[in-house]
Design an enzyme around this catalytic site. Structure first.
Site, mmCIF file in Angstrom:
data_model
loop_
_atom_site.group_PDB
_atom_site.id
_atom_site.type_symbol
_atom_site.label_atom_id
_atom_site.label_comp_id
_atom_site.label_asym_id
_atom_site.label_seq_id
_atom_site.Cartn_x
_atom_site.Cartn_y
_atom_site.Cartn_z
ATOM 1 N N HIS A 119 0.854 -1.186 0.000
ATOM 2 C CA HIS A 119 0.000 0.000 0.000
ATOM 3 C C HIS A 119 0.892 1.238 0.000
ATOM 4 O O HIS A 119 2.012 1.213 0.500
ATOM 5 C CB HIS A 119 -0.860 -0.043 1.275
ATOM 6 C CG HIS A 119 -1.946 0.968 1.347
ATOM 7 N ND1 HIS A 119 -1.712 2.297 1.652
ATOM 8 C CD2 HIS A 119 -3.301 0.853 1.204
ATOM 9 C CE1 HIS A 119 -2.861 2.941 1.685
ATOM 10 N NE2 HIS A 119 -3.841 2.102 1.412
ATOM 11 N N ASP A 197 3.207 -4.105 7.709
ATOM 12 C CA ASP A 197 1.869 -3.526 7.621
ATOM 13 C C ASP A 197 0.880 -4.676 7.790
ATOM 14 O O ASP A 197 0.716 -5.506 6.890
ATOM 15 C CB ASP A 197 1.701 -2.841 6.263
ATOM 16 C CG ASP A 197 0.273 -2.403 5.975
ATOM 17 O OD1 ASP A 197 -0.615 -2.614 6.829
ATOM 18 O OD2 ASP A 197 0.033 -1.866 4.874
ATOM 19 N N GLN A 200 -4.358 -5.582 6.782
ATOM 20 C CA GLN A 200 -5.282 -6.515 6.132
ATOM 21 C C GLN A 200 -5.227 -7.915 6.732
ATOM 22 O O GLN A 200 -5.951 -8.805 6.281
ATOM 23 C CB GLN A 200 -4.973 -6.577 4.631
ATOM 24 C CG GLN A 200 -5.200 -5.282 3.887
ATOM 25 C CD GLN A 200 -6.658 -4.870 3.860
ATOM 26 O OE1 GLN A 200 -7.564 -5.694 4.011
ATOM 27 N NE2 GLN A 200 -6.909 -3.584 3.678
ATOM 28 N N LYS A 223 -10.285 -1.694 10.276
ATOM 29 C CA LYS A 223 -10.246 -2.908 9.465
ATOM 30 C C LYS A 223 -10.668 -4.136 10.270
ATOM 31 O O LYS A 223 -10.791 -5.232 9.722
ATOM 32 C CB LYS A 223 -8.832 -3.149 8.936
ATOM 33 C CG LYS A 223 -8.182 -1.983 8.213
ATOM 34 C CD LYS A 223 -8.700 -1.780 6.824
ATOM 35 C CE LYS A 223 -7.812 -0.780 6.080
ATOM 36 N NZ LYS A 223 -8.305 -0.497 4.723
ATOM 37 N N CYS A 360 -4.695 2.412 -3.803
ATOM 38 C CA CYS A 360 -3.493 2.934 -3.143
ATOM 39 C C CYS A 360 -2.316 1.983 -3.323
ATOM 40 O O CYS A 360 -1.525 1.755 -2.387
ATOM 41 C CB CYS A 360 -3.748 3.203 -1.653
ATOM 42 S SG CYS A 360 -4.989 4.470 -1.350
#
Length: 402
Positions: A119, A197, A200, A223, A360
């Site tokens: 991202h 990251d 997700q 999320k 993104c």
């Protein structure tokens, strides 16, 4: 069980232009269960006060509730201690805070390896760090099936002066999953720091940051069935304590005078100003919701993703991208010869909510040689009926566009 779960999410009980809402955009933001909304409402009605600052009972109750969530997060992600949990506004701020805090540790010629499927929030902060320090950002290549190229990654670690490796746990576009434990071990063997990251992954995978072996892990509340406006930067204490604060002011200090300022200890040192108190309370309720879900709910969610992949693969007009059985949460696709935005608009007219665009992740789009794509994503509330309605609506769109 799935319909019972869906009933817990008020926003899912509505119609759009006469169609029941079919929400397949959870990767962008999850819907919120009633207990999250109620926890935030209750806090504002009964306990609202600033934290850490006052002697009165409301402040004491607010501080206790706020810090209890930090303790819950420690357990939720398997951190060694609660002061490794830093509250931020979300994954983007977490990674920016990390990249800023590492500035003094990087030098001319150092290399920052970045996942090519990352991202933008896991690319741009590292580019800015490179500008400040003289380091270089180098992408980790992908294989033809859009997985991280492990052989190329190992070669980069062997031949380049790699100081930081920035990875996505799960691709926000494709849903492909990186083996963070293995990738971290490879990087650590070369003396590199590993920043992940996890935005997700956090709602779909059981995450234990110590077992993963990374140094930093970032994620967002919105999320994972919690409110927007709050996220987490976790770091192993030894490395987290070295970070220079990106924000300064109240809350993060020990002493201040016009002769100089002494910063406080973790976690306060990295949490300047009034924090997102009620959002943290909402995150705490979301953690409780996730922890109380039966394992069957997550099995069902994975089944829905695999069903989504299978049904899309049966349509000859559909082009799938990086669709693997072990993917998590999302599937990316296009209709051959059609613009992704046109597809999204036609689906929306039938009550189907998906995401269309570059997500993104423009470098990934460039690798895939497309301007953008459609993405359908699932949550624990996604039902077989949702998948059936989506496929039927997509077939209608194909007929209309054809």
């Amino acid at each position: 069980m799935n319909n019972d779960l869906k009933a817990l999410f008020p926003a899912l009980n509505q119609t759009l232009d006469g169609y029941p809402l079919c929400y397949l955009d959870t990767a962008a933001t999850s819907q919120k269960p009633a207990q999250v909304l109620e926890a935030m409402d209750s806090f504002y009605r009964q306990h609202n006060a600033n934290v850490h600052r006052a002697a009165h009972q409301l402040s004491a109750r607010a501080t206790s509730a706020y810090e209890t969530v930090r303790d819950s997060l420690k357990e939720f992600i398997g951190a060694a201690q609660s002061n490794e949990i830093i509250f931020t506004s979300g994954t983007t701020q977490s990674i920016n805070m990390l990249a800023w805090g590492l500035t003094s540790q990087l030098h001319q010629g150092d290399v920052i390896l970045v996942d090519s499927a990352a991202h933008h929030a896991n690319i741009v902060p590292w580019q800015e760090l490179a500008k400040r320090s003289g380091a270089e950002v180098v992408p980790i290549p992908l294989t033809a099936d859009l997985r991280l190229d492990i052989q190329a990654y190992q070669k980069q670690l062997d031949t380049l002066p790699v100081r930081i490796v920035a990875l996505a746990h799960v691709s926000n576009v494709l849903g492909t999953v990186n083996d963070i434990k293995a990738l971290s071990a490879m990087a650590k063997a070369k003396g590199a720091l590993v920043a992940v990251d996890g935005a997700q992954a956090i709602a779909h995978h059981k995450v234990n940051v110590v077992k993963l072996g990374c140094d930093f892990y970032s994620f967002s509340s919105h999320k994972m069935y919690g409110p927007s406006g709050v996220g987490v930067l976790w770091g192993c204490y030894q490395e987290l304590d070295k970070l220079e604060p990106m924000l300064t002011g109240g809350e993060m200090i020990d002493t201040v005078s016009f002769d100089g300022t002494c910063f406080g200890q973790l976690p306060n040192r990295l949490e300047a100003g009034t924090p997102p108190i009620v959002e943290v309370i909402g995150l705490g309720a979301a953690l409780k919701f996730i922890k109380e879900l039966p394992v069957e709910a997550f099995d069902h969610e994975q089944q829905m993703l695999n069903l989504l992949q299978q049904r899309l693969a049966q349509l000859p007009q559909v082009e799938l991208y990086g669709a693997h059985q072990d993917n998590t949460g999302a599937v990316a696709f296009n209709l051959k010869g059609e613009h992704h935005q046109d597809v999204g608009i036609l689906l929306d007219q039938q009550g189907i909510a998906i995401r269309c665009g570059h997500h993104c992740a423009q470098p990934l789009m460039q690798i895939m040689q497309i301007s953008g794509c459609c993405r359908a994503s699932v949550g624990v509330y996604t039902s077989r009926e949702d998948i059936d309605r989506f496929i039927t609506a997509l077939e209608d769109a194909i007929d209309l566009l054809g």
